[in-house]
Design a protein around this motif. Structure first.
Motif, PDB file in Angstrom:
ATOM      1  N   LEU A  47       4.648   7.234   1.417  1.00 25.00           N
ATOM      2  CA  LEU A  47       4.979   6.176   2.372  1.00 25.00           C
ATOM      3  C   LEU A  47       4.535   4.861   1.769  1.00 25.00           C
ATOM      4  O   LEU A  47       3.350   4.698   1.448  1.00 25.00           O
ATOM      5  CB  LEU A  47       4.264   6.426   3.701  1.00 25.00           C
ATOM      6  CG  LEU A  47       4.307   5.304   4.731  1.00 25.00           C
ATOM      7  CD1 LEU A  47       5.737   5.019   5.164  1.00 25.00           C
ATOM      8  CD2 LEU A  47       3.459   5.658   5.952  1.00 25.00           C
ATOM      9  N   ASP A  48       5.479   3.953   1.580  1.00 24.81           N
ATOM     10  CA  ASP A  48       5.174   2.630   1.049  1.00 24.81           C
ATOM     11  C   ASP A  48       5.303   1.604   2.161  1.00 24.81           C
ATOM     12  O   ASP A  48       6.339   1.534   2.828  1.00 24.81           O
ATOM     13  CB  ASP A  48       6.155   2.260  -0.085  1.00 24.81           C
ATOM     14  CG  ASP A  48       6.119   3.249  -1.235  1.00 24.81           C
ATOM     15  OD1 ASP A  48       7.182   3.741  -1.642  1.00 24.81           O
ATOM     16  OD2 ASP A  48       5.003   3.523  -1.729  1.00 24.81           O
ATOM     17  N   ILE A  49       4.263   0.790   2.307  1.00 23.89           N
ATOM     18  CA  ILE A  49       4.328  -0.340   3.238  1.00 23.89           C
ATOM     19  C   ILE A  49       4.320  -1.596   2.392  1.00 23.89           C
ATOM     20  O   ILE A  49       3.326  -1.878   1.705  1.00 23.89           O
ATOM     21  CB  ILE A  49       3.162  -0.320   4.242  1.00 23.89           C
ATOM     22  CG1 ILE A  49       3.076   1.042   4.933  1.00 23.89           C
ATOM     23  CG2 ILE A  49       3.369  -1.418   5.297  1.00 23.89           C
ATOM     24  CD1 ILE A  49       1.898   1.191   5.878  1.00 23.89           C
ATOM     25  N   ARG A  50       5.420  -2.292   2.384  1.00 21.84           N
ATOM     26  CA  ARG A  50       5.627  -3.363   1.401  1.00 21.84           C
ATOM     27  C   ARG A  50       4.747  -4.582   1.665  1.00 21.84           C
ATOM     28  O   ARG A  50       4.220  -5.194   0.737  1.00 21.84           O
ATOM     29  CB  ARG A  50       7.091  -3.769   1.376  1.00 21.84           C
ATOM     30  CG  ARG A  50       7.998  -2.655   0.848  1.00 21.84           C
ATOM     31  CD  ARG A  50       9.385  -3.128   0.549  1.00 21.84           C
ATOM     32  NE  ARG A  50      10.080  -3.597   1.743  1.00 21.84           N
ATOM     33  CZ  ARG A  50      11.340  -3.966   1.741  1.00 21.84           C
ATOM     34  NH1 ARG A  50      12.054  -3.944   0.635  1.00 21.84           N
ATOM     35  NH2 ARG A  50      11.905  -4.388   2.859  1.00 21.84           N
ATOM     36  N   PRO A  62      10.841  -0.319  10.979  1.00 19.68           N
ATOM     37  CA  PRO A  62      11.000  -1.610  10.285  1.00 19.68           C
ATOM     38  C   PRO A  62      11.283  -1.415   8.803  1.00 19.68           C
ATOM     39  O   PRO A  62      10.833  -0.449   8.183  1.00 19.68           O
ATOM     40  CB  PRO A  62       9.629  -2.277  10.502  1.00 19.68           C
ATOM     41  CG  PRO A  62       9.037  -1.591  11.683  1.00 19.68           C
ATOM     42  CD  PRO A  62       9.535  -0.189  11.635  1.00 19.68           C
ATOM     43  N   ASP A  63      12.003  -2.390   8.230  1.00 16.55           N
ATOM     44  CA  ASP A  63      12.341  -2.351   6.806  1.00 16.55           C
ATOM     45  C   ASP A  63      11.104  -2.394   5.919  1.00 16.55           C
ATOM     46  O   ASP A  63      11.169  -2.052   4.736  1.00 16.55           O
ATOM     47  CB  ASP A  63      13.246  -3.536   6.448  1.00 16.55           C
ATOM     48  CG  ASP A  63      14.608  -3.409   7.092  1.00 16.55           C
ATOM     49  OD1 ASP A  63      15.307  -4.432   7.207  1.00 16.55           O
ATOM     50  OD2 ASP A  63      14.972  -2.280   7.487  1.00 16.55           O
ATOM     51  N   ASN A  64      10.020  -2.857   6.467  1.00 16.32           N
ATOM     52  CA  ASN A  64       8.751  -2.934   5.747  1.00 16.32           C
ATOM     53  C   ASN A  64       8.248  -1.560   5.308  1.00 16.32           C
ATOM     54  O   ASN A  64       7.406  -1.437   4.431  1.00 16.32           O
ATOM     55  CB  ASN A  64       7.736  -3.593   6.688  1.00 16.32           C
ATOM     56  CG  ASN A  64       6.529  -4.105   5.975  1.00 16.32           C
ATOM     57  OD1 ASN A  64       6.601  -4.455   4.805  1.00 16.32           O
ATOM     58  ND2 ASN A  64       5.403  -4.138   6.694  1.00 16.32           N
ATOM     59  N   PHE A  65       8.752  -0.510   5.945  1.00 21.34           N
ATOM     60  CA  PHE A  65       8.346   0.853   5.638  1.00 21.34           C
ATOM     61  C   PHE A  65       9.423   1.530   4.801  1.00 21.34           C
ATOM     62  O   PHE A  65      10.605   1.535   5.161  1.00 21.34           O
ATOM     63  CB  PHE A  65       8.132   1.656   6.927  1.00 21.34           C
ATOM     64  CG  PHE A  65       6.957   1.213   7.734  1.00 21.34           C
ATOM     65  CD1 PHE A  65       7.090   0.193   8.664  1.00 21.34           C
ATOM     66  CD2 PHE A  65       5.721   1.807   7.578  1.00 21.34           C
ATOM     67  CE1 PHE A  65       6.002  -0.238   9.414  1.00 21.34           C
ATOM     68  CE2 PHE A  65       4.628   1.394   8.329  1.00 21.34           C
ATOM     69  CZ  PHE A  65       4.774   0.367   9.246  1.00 21.34           C
ATOM     70  N   VAL A 113       0.850  -1.185   0.000  1.00 24.41           N
ATOM     71  CA  VAL A 113       0.000   0.000   0.000  1.00 24.41           C
ATOM     72  C   VAL A 113       0.891   1.243   0.000  1.00 24.41           C
ATOM     73  O   VAL A 113       2.001   1.227   0.556  1.00 24.41           O
ATOM     74  CB  VAL A 113      -0.946  -0.014   1.218  1.00 24.41           C
ATOM     75  CG1 VAL A 113      -0.184   0.114   2.521  1.00 24.41           C
ATOM     76  CG2 VAL A 113      -2.007   1.059   1.099  1.00 24.41           C
ATOM     77  N   THR A 114       0.421   2.284  -0.671  1.00 21.26           N
ATOM     78  CA  THR A 114       1.141   3.560  -0.724  1.00 21.26           C
ATOM     79  C   THR A 114       0.247   4.677  -0.234  1.00 21.26           C
ATOM     80  O   THR A 114      -0.901   4.803  -0.676  1.00 21.26           O
ATOM     81  CB  THR A 114       1.609   3.871  -2.148  1.00 21.26           C
ATOM     82  OG1 THR A 114       2.579   2.897  -2.559  1.00 21.26           O
ATOM     83  CG2 THR A 114       2.225   5.249  -2.229  1.00 21.26           C
TER      84      THR A 114
END
Lengths: 115, 114
Positions: free
Chosen positions: B76-79, B61-64, B19-20
């Motif tokens: 903001l990207d949440i992978r 976290p690297d997820n962000f 999600v972005t």
């Protein structure tokens, strides 16, 4: 390390009465202190800040805050509360040296103004 | 009026689906910040950009991830969103990132993860 404490999770006050929301801080060097307000499902709105100079800072919507260096406090005040002041209030501190503009927030105080 | 705009205001995504979130500003400020705020807690800084320079917080976290293609926009990207990433995400700006600068916040995006 810098920190701020808001000792009250909630403050209840009757409309028309004065209100105080408490904040104490811990920093190295001189503090830069901020107050923000947050209404439900909204972002934070800036109310006022203390950088230097007069200990009494006046801000938006009739709010003011008093910086007290000896007590390391920066309490938010308003002479006459309104029901529309009911919201979540955050105190924040910015580092005196280094760290850029990285705010450290308190845990917030829910203000409830009742008729 | 100059302002900070966030889109969408409400975002629903599925567990693990990228999600972005978008933030734009008309203040022409050099610094843009992303905060995560969970359920009436204090906002927690994830990262910030000073112009094009990216500054990640040590515990983010690297997820962000984040992108800032120009002065006005920041994403903001949440992978791979997890249930624990459900929160309000706040974008803020400041003029120069000095310790005395005021940060101006957008209205936030509330993220729900199903």
């Amino acid at each position: 390390a810098q920190s701020v404490a808001q000792p009250e999770d909630q403050v209840n006050v009757a409309e028309g009465n004065p209100l105080t929301v408490k904040c104490t801080y811990s920093v190295s060097g001189n503090p830069y202190l901020f107050w923000y307000v947050q209404y439900p499902n909204r972002g934070l709105q800036f109310l006022l800040k203390y950088i230097t100079g007069d200990n009494l800072v006046k801000g938006s919507y009739g709010f003011e805050a008093e910086f007290n260096k000896s007590q390391t406090s920066f309490h938010l005040k308003k002479p006459s509360a309104l029901v529309s002041d009911s919201a979540l209030y955050f105190c924040a501190v910015s580092p005196f040296t280094g760290g850029g503009n990285k705010l450290t927030f308190g845990t917030g105080t829910q203000l409830k103004v009742e008729l | 009026d100059a302002m900070v705009i966030q889109n969408p205001r409400y975002q629903v995504t599925q567990f693990g689906k990228p999600v972005t979130l978008s933030c734009s500003q008309t203040l022409n400020h050099n610094v843009m910040y992303w905060y995560q705020q969970k359920s009436s807690q204090a906002p927690k800084l994830l990262f910030h950009y000073y112009d094009k320079d990216f500054n990640n917080e040590a515990d983010t976290p690297d997820n962000f991830q984040s992108r800032r293609p120009n002065t006005s926009f920041c994403f903001l990207d949440i992978r791979s969103p997890g249930l624990g990433d459900a929160a309000m995400y706040l974008c803020a700006t400041s003029r120069e990132g000095q310790n005395t600068d005021t940060q101006y916040f957008g209205p936030g995006t509330r993220l729900t993860v199903l």
